[in-house]
Design an enzyme around this catalytic site. Structure first.
Site, PDB file in Angstrom:
ATOM      1  N   TYR A 154     -97.297   5.281 -57.290  1.00 47.13           N
ATOM      2  CA  TYR A 154     -96.511   6.098 -58.238  1.00 47.13           C
ATOM      3  C   TYR A 154     -97.435   6.721 -59.282  1.00 47.13           C
ATOM      4  O   TYR A 154     -97.356   7.931 -59.559  1.00 47.13           O
ATOM      5  CB  TYR A 154     -95.451   5.217 -58.908  1.00 47.13           C
ATOM      6  CG  TYR A 154     -94.657   5.910 -59.985  1.00 47.13           C
ATOM      7  CD1 TYR A 154     -93.571   6.721 -59.677  1.00 47.13           C
ATOM      8  CD2 TYR A 154     -95.005   5.765 -61.334  1.00 47.13           C
ATOM      9  CE1 TYR A 154     -92.845   7.368 -60.672  1.00 47.13           C
ATOM     10  CE2 TYR A 154     -94.286   6.405 -62.332  1.00 47.13           C
ATOM     11  CZ  TYR A 154     -93.204   7.201 -62.002  1.00 47.13           C
ATOM     12  OH  TYR A 154     -92.485   7.838 -62.995  1.00 47.13           O
ATOM     13  N   LYS A 158     -98.402  10.781 -60.265  1.00 43.84           N
ATOM     14  CA  LYS A 158     -98.254  11.402 -61.587  1.00 43.84           C
ATOM     15  C   LYS A 158     -99.597  11.961 -62.084  1.00 43.84           C
ATOM     16  O   LYS A 158     -99.627  12.949 -62.809  1.00 43.84           O
ATOM     17  CB  LYS A 158     -97.638  10.412 -62.582  1.00 43.84           C
ATOM     18  CG  LYS A 158     -96.193  10.010 -62.217  1.00 43.84           C
ATOM     19  CD  LYS A 158     -95.242  11.205 -62.171  1.00 43.84           C
ATOM     20  CE  LYS A 158     -93.806  10.813 -61.872  1.00 43.84           C
ATOM     21  NZ  LYS A 158     -92.898  11.966 -61.808  1.00 43.84           N
TER      22      LYS A 158
HETATM   23  N1  LIG Z   1     -87.370   6.186 -65.993  1.00 46.59           N
HETATM   24  C1  LIG Z   1     -88.577   6.163 -66.522  1.00 46.59           C
HETATM   25  O1  LIG Z   1     -88.948   5.201 -67.240  1.00 46.59           O
HETATM   26  C2  LIG Z   1     -89.546   7.281 -66.316  1.00 46.59           C
HETATM   27  C3  LIG Z   1     -89.288   8.319 -65.431  1.00 46.59           C
HETATM   28  N2  LIG Z   1     -90.225   9.313 -65.287  1.00 46.59           N
HETATM   29  C4  LIG Z   1     -90.005  10.412 -64.367  1.00 46.59           C
HETATM   30  O2  LIG Z   1     -88.847  11.135 -64.759  1.00 46.59           O
HETATM   31  C5  LIG Z   1     -88.189  11.693 -63.611  1.00 46.59           C
HETATM   32  C6  LIG Z   1     -86.722  11.282 -63.604  1.00 46.59           C
HETATM   33  O3  LIG Z   1     -86.659   9.865 -63.566  1.00 46.59           O
HETATM   34  P1  LIG Z   1     -85.311   9.030 -63.782  1.00 46.59           P
HETATM   35  O4  LIG Z   1     -84.260   9.890 -64.325  1.00 46.59           O
HETATM   36  O5  LIG Z   1     -85.691   7.806 -64.488  1.00 46.59           O
HETATM   37  O6  LIG Z   1     -84.979   8.662 -62.264  1.00 46.59           O
HETATM   38  P2  LIG Z   1     -83.550   8.342 -61.561  1.00 46.59           P
HETATM   39  O7  LIG Z   1     -83.878   7.618 -60.325  1.00 46.59           O
HETATM   40  O8  LIG Z   1     -82.635   7.743 -62.570  1.00 46.59           O
HETATM   41  O9  LIG Z   1     -83.004   9.805 -61.192  1.00 46.59           O
HETATM   42  C7  LIG Z   1     -83.721  10.620 -60.333  1.00 46.59           C
HETATM   43  C8  LIG Z   1     -82.812  11.601 -59.655  1.00 46.59           C
HETATM   44  O10 LIG Z   1     -83.620  12.353 -58.722  1.00 46.59           O
HETATM   45  C9  LIG Z   1     -82.937  12.439 -57.480  1.00 46.59           C
HETATM   46  N3  LIG Z   1     -83.912  12.577 -56.398  1.00 46.59           N
HETATM   47  C10 LIG Z   1     -84.767  11.648 -55.926  1.00 46.59           C
HETATM   48  N4  LIG Z   1     -85.460  12.127 -54.894  1.00 46.59           N
HETATM   49  C11 LIG Z   1     -85.057  13.400 -54.708  1.00 46.59           C
HETATM   50  C12 LIG Z   1     -85.387  14.414 -53.789  1.00 46.59           C
HETATM   51  N5  LIG Z   1     -86.288  14.219 -52.802  1.00 46.59           N
HETATM   52  N6  LIG Z   1     -84.768  15.623 -53.879  1.00 46.59           N
HETATM   53  C13 LIG Z   1     -83.823  15.836 -54.833  1.00 46.59           C
HETATM   54  N7  LIG Z   1     -83.453  14.898 -55.719  1.00 46.59           N
HETATM   55  C14 LIG Z   1     -84.063  13.694 -55.660  1.00 46.59           C
HETATM   56  C15 LIG Z   1     -82.149  11.153 -57.379  1.00 46.59           C
HETATM   57  O11 LIG Z   1     -81.061  11.295 -56.475  1.00 46.59           O
HETATM   58  C16 LIG Z   1     -81.702  10.943 -58.823  1.00 46.59           C
HETATM   59  O12 LIG Z   1     -80.467  11.551 -59.087  1.00 46.59           O
HETATM   60  C17 LIG Z   1     -88.981  11.184 -62.392  1.00 46.59           C
HETATM   61  O13 LIG Z   1     -89.886  12.179 -61.977  1.00 46.59           O
HETATM   62  C18 LIG Z   1     -89.726   9.981 -62.935  1.00 46.59           C
HETATM   63  O14 LIG Z   1     -90.900   9.727 -62.215  1.00 46.59           O
HETATM   64  C19 LIG Z   1     -91.402   9.314 -65.967  1.00 46.59           C
HETATM   65  C20 LIG Z   1     -91.677   8.312 -66.832  1.00 46.59           C
HETATM   66  C21 LIG Z   1     -90.776   7.226 -67.091  1.00 46.59           C
HETATM   67  C1  LIG Z   2     -93.881   4.796 -66.987  1.00 48.87           C
HETATM   68  C2  LIG Z   2     -92.796   4.406 -66.131  1.00 48.87           C
HETATM   69  O1  LIG Z   2     -92.257   3.379 -66.306  1.00 48.87           O
HETATM   70  C3  LIG Z   2     -92.408   5.257 -65.161  1.00 48.87           C
HETATM   71  C4  LIG Z   2     -91.343   4.835 -64.292  1.00 48.87           C
HETATM   72  O2  LIG Z   2     -92.938   6.326 -65.045  1.00 48.87           O
END
Ligand SMILES: NC(=O)C1=CN([C@@H]2O[C@H](COP(=O)(O)OP(=O)(O)OC[C@H]3O[C@@H](n4cnc5c(N)ncnc54)[C@H](O)[C@@H]3O)[C@@H](O)[C@H]2O)C=CC1
Ligand SMILES: CC(=O)C(C)=O
Length: 258
Positions: A154, A158
């Protein structure tokens, strides 16, 4: 009156993407949300419709270039332009390096890296045609600045997002397109529920313990809400950020300092 601008958000059905959508609607954007999870996408879109927000949606997989192009087309058909395109969709994978499986690693890169590249390409093609420029915004992470144990694959995706953000910023500057990324810390979404569950399996922790353990390192003393990320992305989507490009900025409550 000037034309309403359009923001496209991938992974907009839930979590951070939904938080971004709420904020950008408040900022005055028409929304186009996409997600591969049709059920959550439809429920979220209905919530916005109930509030009379201009919104369209597209069910698609970011790792398919044709879906990214169709998403942009949906935005153009409904609202005439793509002014902001947010490559938010992403997946995680918890595993010690010894246990990383080829198929799982491939999927991680297909969605987080290839998906971001296809989104950048589709958005830039349309923004160049418009000749008004635009803003491409990518989801990075603190893990894109400092790799996290058990999240090696992961983290690598990033780091790659950061590289594409920098290169795309340089290539598209002449077209008045800026490219930046947001780097959240520990946000309490479905992604962190799954990371926590993965850590339970590999590290013998109790449910919720990993989330708590990571939260202890946050200088501001609390985990993050999607709204915290959205406050910053609102700036990236606005003209206030016109002189910023190629940056992947930490918005993490104080975890990683560099
Ligand atoms: N939750 C966290 O602590 C952090 C999240 N992020 C990043 O933020 C972004 C959003 O994360 P969250 O909202 O936490 O994740 P989440 O899992 O809650 O939501 C992600 C959404 O993306 C959709 N998705 C996944 N794969 C897909 C694909 N191939 N095509 C279309 N849609 C797809 C899922 O169905 C879901 O609705 C991600 O890129 C994640 O890596 C970055 C840092 C921290
Ligand atoms: C920093 C972290 O927890 C993710 C999911 O990006």
């Amino acid at each position: 009156m000037s034309k309403q601008k359009t923001a496209v958000i991938t992974g907009g059905g839930q979590g951070i993407g939904k938080g971004l959508a709420k904020r950008l609607a408040k900022d005055g954007f028409a929304l186009v949300l996409s997600d591969m999870n049709e059920e959550v996408l439809n429920a979220t879109v209905q919530e916005f419709k109930d509030q009379n927000i201009n919104i369209a949606s597209y069910v698609g997989d970011v790792s398919k270039p044709e879906d990214q192009k169709a998403l942009v087309q949906t935005a153009v058909e409904h609202f005439g332009s793509v002014d902001v395109f947010i490559n938010n969709a992403g997946i995680e994978q918890v595993a010690p390096i010894d246990n990383i499986e080829p198929e799982a690693l491939e999927l991680l890169f297909q969605i987080n890296v290839f998906g971001t590249v296809y989104g950048i390409q589709a958005a830039a093609e349309q923004m160049k045609k418009q000749e008004t420029g635009g803003k491409i915004i990518n989801a990075c992470s603190i893990a894109g600045h400092q790799a996290m144990s058990m999240l090696a694959g992961y983290s690598a995706t990033k780091f790659a997002v950061r590289a594409f953000t920098q290169a795309a910023a340089q290539e598209y500057a002449k077209d008045k397109i800026t490219v930046n990324a947001y780097c959240p810390g520990i946000v309490g979404t479905g992604m962190w529920d799954r990371i926590d569950a993965g850590m339970v399996d590999y590290m013998g922790l109790e449910k919720g313990e990993a989330f708590k353990k990571f939260a202890e390192d946050i200088a501001l003393g609390r985990t993050q809400e999607p709204e915290d990320v959205a406050n910053f992305v609102s700036y990236l989507a606005s003209s206030d950020s016109d002189y910023m490009t190629g940056q992947s900025i930490m918005i993490d409550g104080g975890i990683v300092f560099n």
